[in-house]
Design a protein around this motif. Sequence first.
Motif, PDB file in Angstrom:
ATOM      1  N   ARG A 117       0.819  -1.223   0.000  1.00  0.00           N
ATOM      2  CA  ARG A 117       0.000   0.000   0.000  1.00  0.00           C
ATOM      3  C   ARG A 117       0.850   1.269   0.000  1.00  0.00           C
ATOM      4  O   ARG A 117       0.487   2.256  -0.632  1.00  0.00           O
ATOM      5  N   GLU A 118       1.974   1.263   0.723  1.00  0.00           N
ATOM      6  CA  GLU A 118       2.692   2.522   0.947  1.00  0.00           C
ATOM      7  C   GLU A 118       4.133   2.504   0.464  1.00  0.00           C
ATOM      8  O   GLU A 118       4.527   3.284  -0.406  1.00  0.00           O
ATOM      9  N   PHE A 119       4.941   1.632   1.045  1.00  0.00           N
ATOM     10  CA  PHE A 119       6.383   1.753   0.877  1.00  0.00           C
ATOM     11  C   PHE A 119       6.853   1.443  -0.539  1.00  0.00           C
ATOM     12  O   PHE A 119       7.709   2.145  -1.078  1.00  0.00           O
ATOM     13  N   ALA A 120       6.326   0.401  -1.151  1.00  0.00           N
ATOM     14  CA  ALA A 120       6.810   0.018  -2.490  1.00  0.00           C
ATOM     15  C   ALA A 120       6.537   1.105  -3.534  1.00  0.00           C
ATOM     16  O   ALA A 120       7.454   1.507  -4.259  1.00  0.00           O
ATOM     17  N   PRO A 121       5.289   1.613  -3.663  1.00  0.00           N
ATOM     18  CA  PRO A 121       5.087   2.692  -4.644  1.00  0.00           C
ATOM     19  C   PRO A 121       5.856   3.955  -4.296  1.00  0.00           C
ATOM     20  O   PRO A 121       6.340   4.663  -5.189  1.00  0.00           O
ATOM     21  N   LEU A 122       6.007   4.233  -2.998  1.00  0.00           N
ATOM     22  CA  LEU A 122       6.702   5.462  -2.608  1.00  0.00           C
ATOM     23  C   LEU A 122       8.190   5.366  -2.886  1.00  0.00           C
ATOM     24  O   LEU A 122       8.791   6.308  -3.420  1.00  0.00           O
TER      25      LEU A 122
ATOM     26  N   LEU B 273       6.343   3.361 -14.326  1.00  0.00           N
ATOM     27  CA  LEU B 273       6.343   3.395 -12.863  1.00  0.00           C
ATOM     28  C   LEU B 273       5.383   2.372 -12.236  1.00  0.00           C
ATOM     29  O   LEU B 273       5.748   1.746 -11.228  1.00  0.00           O
ATOM     30  N   PRO B 274       4.171   2.141 -12.774  1.00  0.00           N
ATOM     31  CA  PRO B 274       3.366   1.047 -12.213  1.00  0.00           C
ATOM     32  C   PRO B 274       4.045  -0.317 -12.315  1.00  0.00           C
ATOM     33  O   PRO B 274       3.950  -1.133 -11.379  1.00  0.00           O
ATOM     34  N   LEU B 275       4.745  -0.557 -13.415  1.00  0.00           N
ATOM     35  CA  LEU B 275       5.458  -1.824 -13.546  1.00  0.00           C
ATOM     36  C   LEU B 275       6.609  -1.909 -12.543  1.00  0.00           C
ATOM     37  O   LEU B 275       6.861  -2.978 -11.963  1.00  0.00           O
ATOM     38  N   LEU B 276       7.302  -0.798 -12.342  1.00  0.00           N
ATOM     39  CA  LEU B 276       8.355  -0.782 -11.321  1.00  0.00           C
ATOM     40  C   LEU B 276       7.768  -1.000  -9.928  1.00  0.00           C
ATOM     41  O   LEU B 276       8.391  -1.642  -9.070  1.00  0.00           O
TER      42      LEU B 276
ATOM     43  N   THR C 293      -7.698  -5.272  -3.125  1.00  0.00           N
ATOM     44  CA  THR C 293      -7.887  -3.821  -2.999  1.00  0.00           C
ATOM     45  C   THR C 293      -6.620  -3.142  -2.507  1.00  0.00           C
ATOM     46  O   THR C 293      -6.219  -2.093  -3.016  1.00  0.00           O
ATOM     47  N   SER C 294      -5.979  -3.746  -1.517  1.00  0.00           N
ATOM     48  CA  SER C 294      -4.725  -3.165  -1.007  1.00  0.00           C
ATOM     49  C   SER C 294      -3.661  -3.137  -2.089  1.00  0.00           C
ATOM     50  O   SER C 294      -2.885  -2.170  -2.202  1.00  0.00           O
ATOM     51  N   TYR C 295      -3.606  -4.200  -2.867  1.00  0.00           N
ATOM     52  CA  TYR C 295      -2.620  -4.254  -3.958  1.00  0.00           C
ATOM     53  C   TYR C 295      -2.906  -3.177  -4.999  1.00  0.00           C
ATOM     54  O   TYR C 295      -1.996  -2.462  -5.430  1.00  0.00           O
ATOM     55  N   MET C 296      -4.182  -3.023  -5.385  1.00  0.00           N
ATOM     56  CA  MET C 296      -4.536  -2.037  -6.409  1.00  0.00           C
ATOM     57  C   MET C 296      -4.389  -0.604  -5.899  1.00  0.00           C
ATOM     58  O   MET C 296      -4.124   0.308  -6.671  1.00  0.00           O
TER      59      MET C 296
ATOM     60  N   GLY D  94      -1.957   0.462  -3.996  1.00  0.00           N
ATOM     61  CA  GLY D  94      -0.552   0.816  -4.199  1.00  0.00           C
ATOM     62  C   GLY D  94      -0.214   1.031  -5.651  1.00  0.00           C
ATOM     63  O   GLY D  94       0.461   2.008  -6.012  1.00  0.00           O
ATOM     64  N   VAL D  95      -0.682   0.141  -6.522  1.00  0.00           N
ATOM     65  CA  VAL D  95      -0.381   0.276  -7.945  1.00  0.00           C
ATOM     66  C   VAL D  95      -1.087   1.492  -8.530  1.00  0.00           C
ATOM     67  O   VAL D  95      -0.565   2.170  -9.426  1.00  0.00           O
ATOM     68  N   GLY D  96      -2.295   1.787  -8.027  1.00  0.00           N
ATOM     69  CA  GLY D  96      -3.039   2.923  -8.564  1.00  0.00           C
ATOM     70  C   GLY D  96      -2.400   4.271  -8.273  1.00  0.00           C
ATOM     71  O   GLY D  96      -2.662   5.257  -8.981  1.00  0.00           O
ATOM     72  N   LYS D  97      -1.570   4.343  -7.236  1.00  0.00           N
ATOM     73  CA  LYS D  97      -0.872   5.602  -6.952  1.00  0.00           C
ATOM     74  C   LYS D  97       0.225   5.882  -7.970  1.00  0.00           C
ATOM     75  O   LYS D  97       0.563   7.048  -8.220  1.00  0.00           O
ATOM     76  N   ALA D  98       0.788   4.836  -8.540  1.00  0.00           N
ATOM     77  CA  ALA D  98       1.985   4.980  -9.365  1.00  0.00           C
ATOM     78  C   ALA D  98       1.787   5.898 -10.571  1.00  0.00           C
ATOM     79  O   ALA D  98       2.654   6.740 -10.841  1.00  0.00           O
ATOM     80  N   PRO D  99       0.692   5.800 -11.349  1.00  0.00           N
ATOM     81  CA  PRO D  99       0.551   6.716 -12.488  1.00  0.00           C
ATOM     82  C   PRO D  99       0.500   8.186 -12.071  1.00  0.00           C
ATOM     83  O   PRO D  99       1.017   9.057 -12.778  1.00  0.00           O
ATOM     84  N   VAL D 100      -0.127   8.458 -10.915  1.00  0.00           N
ATOM     85  CA  VAL D 100      -0.168   9.850 -10.433  1.00  0.00           C
ATOM     86  C   VAL D 100       1.231  10.323 -10.059  1.00  0.00           C
ATOM     87  O   VAL D 100       1.654  11.435 -10.406  1.00  0.00           O
ATOM     88  N   PHE D 101       1.972   9.476  -9.346  1.00  0.00           N
ATOM     89  CA  PHE D 101       3.350   9.833  -9.008  1.00  0.00           C
ATOM     90  C   PHE D 101       4.175  10.047 -10.276  1.00  0.00           C
ATOM     91  O   PHE D 101       5.002  10.981 -10.347  1.00  0.00           O
ATOM     92  N   ALA D 102       3.975   9.197 -11.279  1.00  0.00           N
ATOM     93  CA  ALA D 102       4.732   9.323 -12.525  1.00  0.00           C
ATOM     94  C   ALA D 102       4.431  10.639 -13.221  1.00  0.00           C
ATOM     95  O   ALA D 102       5.341  11.316 -13.726  1.00  0.00           O
ATOM     96  N   ALA D 103       3.155  11.017 -13.263  1.00  0.00           N
ATOM     97  CA  ALA D 103       2.789  12.282 -13.903  1.00  0.00           C
ATOM     98  C   ALA D 103       3.423  13.463 -13.173  1.00  0.00           C
ATOM     99  O   ALA D 103       3.920  14.410 -13.801  1.00  0.00           O
ATOM    100  N   ILE D 104       3.436  13.415 -11.843  1.00  0.00           N
ATOM    101  CA  ILE D 104       4.053  14.496 -11.060  1.00  0.00           C
ATOM    102  C   ILE D 104       5.539  14.608 -11.381  1.00  0.00           C
ATOM    103  O   ILE D 104       6.069  15.704 -11.634  1.00  0.00           O
TER     104      ILE D 104
END
Length: 379
Positions: free
Chosen positions: A215-220, A273-276, A314-317, A319-329
């Motif tokens: 949820r947190e550490f991997a996408p961050l 970034l979602p794949l990473l 849901t927890s998995y998605m 974390g992955v769902g944050k990645a595109p937003v982080f990538a755009a930023i």
Amino acid sequence: MHTQTLPPAAIAQPTPQSLVLSGTWTAAGLQAGMLQQLDALQPAAGDAFQVDAAQVAALDSAGAWVLQKLLLRLRSQGGAVDLQGLGAPFSRLLDFVAQQVADQARKPLPPPAPQPGVLESVGRSTVEAAEQAVALLGFIGETAVALARCAVQPRRFRWRSVLVNIRIAGFDALPIVGLLAFLLGIVVAYQSADQLRQYGANIFIVDIVGLSMLREFAPLIAAIIVAGRSGSAYAAQIGTMVVTEEVDALRTLGIAPVELLVLPKLIALVVALPLLTVFADVLSVLGGMVMARAQLDVGFAEFLDRFVKAVSATSYMVGVGKAPVFAAIIAVVGCFQGFRTRGGAESVGRQTTRSVVQSIFLVIVADALFSIIFSVLDL
């Protein structure tokens, strides 16, 4: 036909109370080390001094300044100075330079610039931050318009550049992202092991590692690594192109810099970034499994059996769902700071640093907002 070459400026001291000047006292005729030669003269203090300038063949403002410096030094010894033999045009030039030197000496030094107070510094920083925020919003709008234009006309997309950026930002980042995610999983499991062992709740290491990592550490951690690795590269590349006027050349050729330089990076990072993040999920859980077996005697099979029950899709998605937003930023901020480069290499370095700092800051802010939203939605 031979052109007569005038001798360079020279100073002779036949007696302790006299000097003989000769040659060409001009910018071209003054020899290197002339000022050091003047300082090496040893006039007799308090005595009248004679300066014979009859052999001076030419004099310009540079030579007059050096000559005036010589006369001032002789007068500083306390005696009178008698300048003889200098032609009338040269005398007028020397008097003019002497007047300018005197006026400059009488002119008061400008007062030091006042140091801004705390309130003024805060105000200026606030105004600068507001201006940058407005400019960033304008850049986001420009990028959105270019993206919509390319969506209407897909042939405008530069797919080869997109694929190259996916390789650079995604595939080439796999080793560092995987290593740090694995080590982070080990750290989280190790820090939790002592507390869980005290209460005999060893199996709950799966819940801690699985939920915190996915949820947190991997996408961050993936976003922070990409911000430092790819976001800085985007800012440096575009900043260098701005400094070398390549961006202006693109506009002159009718090529939109946003379509050529920003959109391929943005699309590639949104894909990579979602794949990473998924890769970081796997490696971080693997690191937690290794530490759970070493510290809490929780085997791999037991860990995985508990994992599928403790961590929902849901927890998995989330974390992955944050990645595109982080990538755009990361992509938008990196390209934006690159386009704001002005000047030379120093500006490129400054904007690159700003891109990394702002990207990481905004990613963490976005992650905090996601946490609040997911908490409200009970996800």
